[in-house]
Design a protein around this motif. Structure first.
Motif, PDB file in Angstrom:
ATOM      1  N   VAL A  30       0.866  -1.350  -0.193  1.00  0.00           N
ATOM      2  CA  VAL A  30      -0.287  -0.364  -0.422  1.00  0.00           C
ATOM      3  C   VAL A  30       0.531   1.114   0.413  1.00  0.00           C
ATOM      4  CG1 VAL A  30      -1.820   1.256   1.444  1.00  0.00           C
ATOM      5  CG2 VAL A  30      -2.314  -0.771   1.056  1.00  0.00           C
ATOM      6  N   LYS A  31       1.924   1.492   0.723  1.00  0.00           N
ATOM      7  CA  LYS A  31       3.147   2.211   0.931  1.00  0.00           C
ATOM      8  C   LYS A  31       3.697   2.429  -0.393  1.00  0.00           C
ATOM      9  CE  LYS A  31       3.718   2.628   5.938  1.00  0.00           C
ATOM     10  NZ  LYS A  31       4.405   1.562   7.120  1.00  0.00           N
ATOM     11  N   TRP A  32       4.407   1.833  -1.183  1.00  0.00           N
ATOM     12  CA  TRP A  32       4.389   1.533  -2.290  1.00  0.00           C
ATOM     13  C   TRP A  32       3.464   1.959  -3.725  1.00  0.00           C
ATOM     14  CZ3 TRP A  32       8.958  -1.938  -5.016  1.00  0.00           C
ATOM     15  CH2 TRP A  32      10.077  -2.016  -3.993  1.00  0.00           C
ATOM     16  N   ALA A  33       2.728   1.910  -3.193  1.00  0.00           N
ATOM     17  CA  ALA A  33       1.151   1.824  -4.188  1.00  0.00           C
ATOM     18  C   ALA A  33       0.764   3.402  -4.881  1.00  0.00           C
ATOM     19  CB  ALA A  33       0.388   1.111  -4.212  1.00  0.00           C
ATOM     20  N   ALA A  34       0.924   4.477  -3.322  1.00  0.00           N
ATOM     21  CA  ALA A  34       0.500   5.773  -2.893  1.00  0.00           C
ATOM     22  C   ALA A  34       1.382   6.555  -3.387  1.00  0.00           C
ATOM     23  CB  ALA A  34       0.306   5.721  -1.447  1.00  0.00           C
ATOM     24  N   ASN A  35       2.572   5.562  -3.922  1.00  0.00           N
ATOM     25  CA  ASN A  35       4.263   6.581  -4.190  1.00  0.00           C
ATOM     26  C   ASN A  35       3.985   6.423  -5.784  1.00  0.00           C
ATOM     27  OD1 ASN A  35       4.696   7.745  -1.293  1.00  0.00           O
ATOM     28  ND2 ASN A  35       5.576   6.062  -1.187  1.00  0.00           N
ATOM     29  N   VAL A  36       3.293   5.206  -6.391  1.00  0.00           N
ATOM     30  CA  VAL A  36       3.570   5.347  -7.685  1.00  0.00           C
ATOM     31  C   VAL A  36       3.438   6.905  -8.042  1.00  0.00           C
ATOM     32  CG1 VAL A  36       2.699   4.372  -9.531  1.00  0.00           C
ATOM     33  CG2 VAL A  36       2.959   2.978  -7.738  1.00  0.00           C
ATOM     34  N   GLY A  37       2.466   7.537  -7.902  1.00  0.00           N
ATOM     35  CA  GLY A  37       2.075   8.614  -8.489  1.00  0.00           C
ATOM     36  C   GLY A  37       0.262   8.833  -9.839  1.00  0.00           C
ATOM     37  N   ARG A  38       0.022   7.525  -8.863  1.00  0.00           N
ATOM     38  CA  ARG A  38      -1.474   7.158 -10.622  1.00  0.00           C
ATOM     39  C   ARG A  38      -2.652   7.111 -10.082  1.00  0.00           C
ATOM     40  NH1 ARG A  38       0.643   2.004 -13.691  1.00  0.00           N
ATOM     41  NH2 ARG A  38      -1.914   2.034 -13.796  1.00  0.00           N
ATOM     42  N   LEU A  39      -3.284   8.090 -10.536  1.00  0.00           N
ATOM     43  CA  LEU A  39      -5.049   8.039  -9.713  1.00  0.00           C
ATOM     44  C   LEU A  39      -5.373   6.551  -9.999  1.00  0.00           C
ATOM     45  CD1 LEU A  39      -5.922  11.311 -11.485  1.00  0.00           C
ATOM     46  CD2 LEU A  39      -5.464  10.502  -8.779  1.00  0.00           C
ATOM     47  N   LYS A  40      -6.229   6.216  -8.511  1.00  0.00           N
ATOM     48  CA  LYS A  40      -7.057   4.745  -8.724  1.00  0.00           C
ATOM     49  C   LYS A  40      -6.034   3.519  -8.929  1.00  0.00           C
ATOM     50  CE  LYS A  40     -11.330   7.354  -9.238  1.00  0.00           C
ATOM     51  NZ  LYS A  40     -12.009   7.225 -10.628  1.00  0.00           N
ATOM     52  N   PHE A  41      -4.199   3.400  -8.635  1.00  0.00           N
ATOM     53  CA  PHE A  41      -3.284   2.617  -9.280  1.00  0.00           C
ATOM     54  C   PHE A  41      -3.774   1.548  -7.869  1.00  0.00           C
ATOM     55  CE2 PHE A  41       0.508   0.536  -8.296  1.00  0.00           C
ATOM     56  CZ  PHE A  41       0.809  -0.103  -9.566  1.00  0.00           C
ATOM     57  N   ASP A  42      -4.348  -0.329  -8.503  1.00  0.00           N
ATOM     58  CA  ASP A  42      -4.077  -0.600  -7.249  1.00  0.00           C
ATOM     59  C   ASP A  42      -2.892  -1.929  -7.323  1.00  0.00           C
ATOM     60  OD1 ASP A  42      -5.374  -2.458  -5.094  1.00  0.00           O
ATOM     61  OD2 ASP A  42      -6.028  -3.543  -6.564  1.00  0.00           O
ATOM     62  N   ALA A  43      -1.826  -1.955  -7.222  1.00  0.00           N
ATOM     63  CA  ALA A  43      -0.735  -2.638  -7.302  1.00  0.00           C
ATOM     64  C   ALA A  43      -1.203  -4.100  -6.395  1.00  0.00           C
ATOM     65  CB  ALA A  43       0.034  -2.292  -6.085  1.00  0.00           C
ATOM     66  N   MET A  44      -0.056  -4.950  -7.869  1.00  0.00           N
ATOM     67  CA  MET A  44      -1.087  -6.541  -7.060  1.00  0.00           C
ATOM     68  C   MET A  44      -0.126  -7.234  -6.951  1.00  0.00           C
ATOM     69  SD  MET A  44      -4.201  -7.232 -10.491  1.00  0.00           S
ATOM     70  CE  MET A  44      -2.726  -6.598 -11.973  1.00  0.00           C
ATOM     71  N   THR A  45       0.474  -8.267  -6.874  1.00  0.00           N
ATOM     72  CA  THR A  45       1.374  -9.186  -6.855  1.00  0.00           C
ATOM     73  C   THR A  45       2.858  -9.191  -7.366  1.00  0.00           C
ATOM     74  OG1 THR A  45       0.855 -11.026  -6.804  1.00  0.00           O
ATOM     75  CG2 THR A  45       0.790 -10.593  -4.880  1.00  0.00           C
ATOM     76  N   ILE A  46       1.967  -8.692  -9.243  1.00  0.00           N
ATOM     77  CA  ILE A  46       3.133  -8.783 -10.710  1.00  0.00           C
ATOM     78  C   ILE A  46       3.626  -7.504 -10.960  1.00  0.00           C
ATOM     79  CG2 ILE A  46       2.183 -11.150 -11.398  1.00  0.00           C
ATOM     80  CD1 ILE A  46       0.437  -9.651 -13.346  1.00  0.00           C
ATOM     81  N   SER A  47       2.902  -6.573 -10.029  1.00  0.00           N
ATOM     82  CA  SER A  47       3.810  -4.920 -10.119  1.00  0.00           C
ATOM     83  C   SER A  47       4.633  -4.656  -9.934  1.00  0.00           C
ATOM     84  CB  SER A  47       2.194  -4.295  -9.085  1.00  0.00           C
ATOM     85  OG  SER A  47       1.198  -4.193  -9.773  1.00  0.00           O
TER      86      SER A  47
END
Length: 50
Positions: A30-47
């Motif tokens: 969740v922390k990594w996904a918050a820092n991606v800079g994309r709106l509505k980004f849902d990180a999966m295990t393959i991201s």
């Protein structure tokens, strides 16, 4: 292998880039996904990031 999750990045392992996979730990992911800079980004295990 997927491409980079960063906005406007087209790098991938196929092109010789080293890809760092998002952590499996849900709290860290969740922390990594918050820092991606994309709106509505849902990180999966393959991201991944280059």
């Amino acid at each position: 292998m997927t491409g980079c999750s960063a906005p406007d990045c087209n790098n991938s392992a196929k092109n010789g880039y080293i890809m760092k996979i998002f952590p499996r730990n849900p709290e860290k992911r969740v922390k990594w996904a918050a820092n991606v800079g994309r709106l509505k980004f849902d990180a999966m295990t393959i991201s991944s990031f280059c």
